[in-house]
Design an enzyme around this catalytic site. Structure first.
Site, PDB file in Angstrom:
ATOM      1  N   GLU A 137     -21.359 -38.259  59.028  1.00 40.58           N
ATOM      2  CA  GLU A 137     -20.390 -39.542  58.755  1.00 40.58           C
ATOM      3  C   GLU A 137     -19.673 -39.558  60.174  1.00 40.58           C
ATOM      4  O   GLU A 137     -19.224 -38.650  60.604  1.00 40.58           O
ATOM      5  CB  GLU A 137     -19.381 -38.938  57.460  1.00 40.58           C
ATOM      6  CG  GLU A 137     -18.975 -40.078  56.476  1.00 40.58           C
ATOM      7  CD  GLU A 137     -18.070 -39.377  55.630  1.00 40.58           C
ATOM      8  OE1 GLU A 137     -17.850 -40.372  54.582  1.00 40.58           O
ATOM      9  OE2 GLU A 137     -17.979 -38.429  55.506  1.00 40.58           O
ATOM     10  N   HIS A 145     -18.504 -35.722  61.058  1.00 44.37           N
ATOM     11  CA  HIS A 145     -18.514 -35.125  59.643  1.00 44.37           C
ATOM     12  C   HIS A 145     -19.797 -34.624  59.541  1.00 44.37           C
ATOM     13  O   HIS A 145     -20.787 -35.816  58.747  1.00 44.37           O
ATOM     14  CB  HIS A 145     -17.883 -35.706  58.702  1.00 44.37           C
ATOM     15  CG  HIS A 145     -17.653 -35.155  57.508  1.00 44.37           C
ATOM     16  ND1 HIS A 145     -17.556 -35.824  56.209  1.00 44.37           N
ATOM     17  CD2 HIS A 145     -17.487 -33.611  57.147  1.00 44.37           C
ATOM     18  CE1 HIS A 145     -17.316 -34.664  55.332  1.00 44.37           C
ATOM     19  NE2 HIS A 145     -17.338 -33.582  55.712  1.00 44.37           N
ATOM     20  N   SER A 197     -13.296 -32.512  57.156  1.00 47.07           N
ATOM     21  CA  SER A 197     -13.677 -33.058  55.865  1.00 47.07           C
ATOM     22  C   SER A 197     -12.924 -34.136  55.552  1.00 47.07           C
ATOM     23  O   SER A 197     -13.209 -34.984  54.581  1.00 47.07           O
ATOM     24  CB  SER A 197     -13.995 -32.023  54.751  1.00 47.07           C
ATOM     25  OG  SER A 197     -14.458 -30.878  55.149  1.00 47.07           O
ATOM     26  N   ASN A 228     -16.034 -37.266  50.774  1.00 46.01           N
ATOM     27  CA  ASN A 228     -15.062 -36.401  50.085  1.00 46.01           C
ATOM     28  C   ASN A 228     -14.187 -37.329  49.118  1.00 46.01           C
ATOM     29  O   ASN A 228     -13.865 -36.478  47.976  1.00 46.01           O
ATOM     30  CB  ASN A 228     -14.483 -35.384  51.047  1.00 46.01           C
ATOM     31  CG  ASN A 228     -15.427 -34.145  51.239  1.00 46.01           C
ATOM     32  OD1 ASN A 228     -16.200 -33.614  50.403  1.00 46.01           O
ATOM     33  ND2 ASN A 228     -15.354 -34.001  52.649  1.00 46.01           N
TER      34      ASN A 228
END
Ligand code: NAI
Length: 283
Positions: A152, A140, A119, A190
């Protein structure tokens, strides 16, 4: 670079979902975890997800069985010898991940791509633990994997273009939407999401409002499908804390300081939905 055999490391909520969508797209999948118990838990979750799809008429019972038959179980990392692509989805911890990548580098064939579902951890640093940094990439997925469209894709400093292309093409075969990002702490998703969640925890910590009120404001006022505290429980409070620590350390900026309340909950073992208790309680 033809990808046929995929290995997934970690049969938790993310690894299980990744194994499921790969098997649904016709890939032969090896799901690896530390013990048969963890694998059993992962396979049960996959089975339940697929049964729900059958009930909703999205797939037939035969398709479900064929999908499950494409997933084999493994507790031996040497099984990477048969993989063209390995997607690591073990815990969000650099020591654990670099250990896994070192072993994969030795066990996997020379052509194999090594991807991490991290992450927030730097892909470039994970890649440096191997002798094939050009074949290491971030992939991701979002939670829950079978539902969420986005993947991602993170280029490490040394990631080769052909590796990026192969992973992007595979992502499309999974019926997902790839978005290219560079390797900086938290990537895009994130870096934006976690400070919002952390701020929601501070809002609770400082007594500005109850947890329900905080979530209601964001759901009804900002049209978010889930409130930030509910979402944190769903992601896992340990994962949220790891990511905040990575942002804090990576940018050296106090605006990323993890809320003490988040830390306290993780220390208490209140990790969210997966342990039955986080900001909310679950049966
Ligand atoms: P989880 O705790 O549900 O699952 C992790 C699994 O990895 C466990 O089954 C554990 O036994 C296994 N594992 C640990 N060390 C291992 C090793 N050395 N070899 C094989 N298996 C090992 O965690 P979760 O939520 O699935 O997260 C996994 C990764 O995905 C983390 O890097 C996390 O940051 C990332 N991620 C998590 C998201 C979330 O919403 N939870 C979203 C996107 C990425």
């Amino acid at each position: 670079m033809t990808i046929k055999n995929v290995m997934v490391i970690g049969a938790g909520q993310m690894g299980g979902g990744i194994a499921q969508v790969c098997a649904q797209a016709g890939y032969s999948v090896t799901l690896n975890d530390l013990s048969q118990d963890f694998l059993e838990r992962g396979m049960t979750a996959i089975g339940k997800n697929l049964s729900r799809s059958v009930e909703k008429g999205r797939m037939s019972e035969e398709e479900k069985e064929a999908c499950l038959a494409r997933i084999s179980r493994s507790t031996d990392i040497q099984d990477a010898a048969h993989a063209d692509l390995i997607i690591e989805a073990a815990v969000e911890n650099m020591t654990v991940k670099t250990e896994i990548f070192k072993k994969l580098d030795q066990a996997a064939p020379a052509h194999a791509i090594l991807a991490s579902n991290t992450s927030s951890l730097p892909i470039t640093e994970i890649a440096a633990a191997t002798k094939r940094p050009e074949k290491v990439i971030g992939m991701h997925f979002m939670n829950p994997v079978p539902v969420m469209k986005l993947v991602e894709i993170i280029r490490g400093l040394a990631t080769a273009d052909e590796v990026y292309q192969a992973v992007e093409e595979m992502t499309r075969r999974l019926n997902k939407a790839p978005v290219e990002v560079n390797d900086f702490p938290g990537f895009v998703s994130n870096r934006i999401l976690m400070p919002m969640i952390n701020e929601a925890v501070y809002t609770l910590f400082e007594g500005v409002a109850t947890k329900e009120a905080i979530d209601d404001v964001m759901k009804m006022g900002m049209n978010h499908p889930m409130g930030p505290l509910e979402l944190a429980d769903f992601i896992g409070l340990d994962t949220c804390l790891y990511i905040m620590e990575i942002l804090h350390e990576g940018f050296g900026d106090s605006k990323y300081r993890p809320c003490p309340l988040l830390r306290k909950y993780v220390k208490a073992g209140w990790l969210g939905k997966k342990t039955g208790r986080g900001f909310y309680e679950y049966n």
